[in-house]
Scaffold this motif. Structure first.
Motif: not given
Ligand code: FES
Ligand code: SF4
Lengths: 247, 129
Positions: A56-58, A76-78, A61-66
């Protein structure tokens, strides 16, 4: 801007067609400043629209791309492409059932999180007209680091104990319980202890420390769990050796 | 939720081989076995002392066997590793807050080494005495 061809080896699982997961490799022209999530988005937009994953956030911050990137729980965004070789393996977060491709079933975590009552249970009920609950900076830093948790579940994927004993309440949920227990405005510790100090609670933790090593927000859930153990042990001694002392 | 989520089983017997950090953890845990055996040796020593000078002399003679020397050397190395790994994580388990700051972790670790040194010194002095 330099470009690099990356072999992205992605776990695929279609619950309607597949009996077991398989790997599919995509060749992705990646810019060096990309993160793995950008590469997945490239696949989705240009190569294969059927690929499923959460984000979601890229911006961590949102914690959804683990997800597991080369076997390590990462956002995945980090996860920057330049830190990897030309071949990157992407799998859904370990220890969670796979719903589809990189999407996991997270109900277990959500249930555990709500079981520890991760919200402020005010010590004294005062009317709104009595004004706000005040807190000094010294009271704030007691728990501030635990407020940074983004519920990304990387710690659950890293924790071997959670893999072996799925009933384990786990790092993030207990760290969040500790966050509220440490809050000077809160009076809900007794209500949380039933879950937190149970066998499946903090006592299932053997302090591997993997959770704190992978946490992208430096929450240090392992530290929180050890502090909960110390406090629960003191409770036990008070109750059994000094029953006349009030907690 | 899908009707058929896929569950990946964690191996109950080989899970710790899957990641270097799990191996490190297992190494720390395995040290306990040596500490257990050494503690048993210590209890035997106390028993020998209680049973009089001959029993103690016999116990000491047993300690001079090459196997015993080897075990005690290994136990020493392993115990140091055990202590160091645990001392290093004490700031996580026992953070100390003074006013609006946490005491830096290395001071807490350092304090543990300090107490360790003092206790070892006292034991040494008592022993030599
Ligand atoms: S897309 Fe939100 S934490 Fe990676
Ligand atoms: S404690 Fe860290 S790793 Fe675990 S859910 Fe929170 S942010 Fe993610």
């Amino acid at each position: 801007m330099s470009e690099r061809q990356i072999e992205l080896e992605v776990l695929r699982y279609d619950p309607e067609k597949d009996s077991a997961p398989r790997f599919q490799t995509y060749s992705v022209p990646c810019l060096n400043e990309w993160v793995v999530l950008d590469a997945l988005n490239y696949v989705k937009e240009n190569l294969d629209t059927t690929l499923s994953y959460r984000w979601s956030c890229h911006m961590a911050v949102c914690g959804s791309c683990g997800m597991m990137i080369n076997g390590e729980p990462k956002l995945a965004c980090k996860a920057f492409i330049h830190e990897y070789s030309d071949k990157i393996r992407v799998e859904p977060l370990a220890h969670f059932p796979i719903e589809r491709d990189l999407v996991t079933v997270i109900e277990d975590f959500i249930g555990k999180l709500s079981s520890v009552k991760p919200y402020l249970i005010p010590k004294d009920d005062k009317p709104i007209s009595a004004g706000e609950f005040k807190q000094t900076p010294a009271e704030l830093i007691k728990f501030k680091q635990y407020t940074l948790c983004i519920n990304c579940m990387l710690c659950y994927a890293a924790c071997p104990q959670y893999g072996l004993v799925p009933e384990f309440v786990g790092p993030a949920a207990i760290a969040l319980a500790h966050r509220y227990n440490q809050d000077s405005r809160d009076g809900g510790r007794d209500a949380r202890q039933e879950v937190v100090a149970s066998n499946e609670g903090v006592w299932e933790c053997s302090f591997v420390g993997a959770c704190s090593e992978v946490c992208p927000k430096h929450v240090d859930p392992a530290g929180a769990l050890q502090q909960v153990k110390v406090a629960s042990t003191i409770d036990w001694y008070k109750e059994h050796l000094m029953p006349w002392v009030k907690k | 939720m899908s009707c058929k989520p896929y569950i990946r089983e964690t191996s109950k017997t080989t899970w710790y081989l899957e990641h270097p950090r799990y191996k490190r953890y297992m190494a720390r845990e395995v040290t306990c076995i040596f500490i257990l055996i050494f503690t048993f040796e210590l209890v035997c020593a106390l028993g020998a002392v209680a049973n009089g000078p001959e029993a103690y002399a016999a116990f000491l003679a047993k300690l001079h066997s090459p196997l015993s020397i080897l075990f005690n050397l290994v136990a020493l190395v392993v115990t140091v590793y055990h202590s160091v790994t645990w001392f290093n994580v004490t700031p996580q388990a026992m953070p100390v807050q003074i006013g609006e700051e946490f005491v830096p972790g290395q001071y807490i670790v350092g304090a543990h080494y300090g107490v360790w040194a003092v206790v070892s010194l006292v034991v040494l002095i008592l022993g030599v005495w």
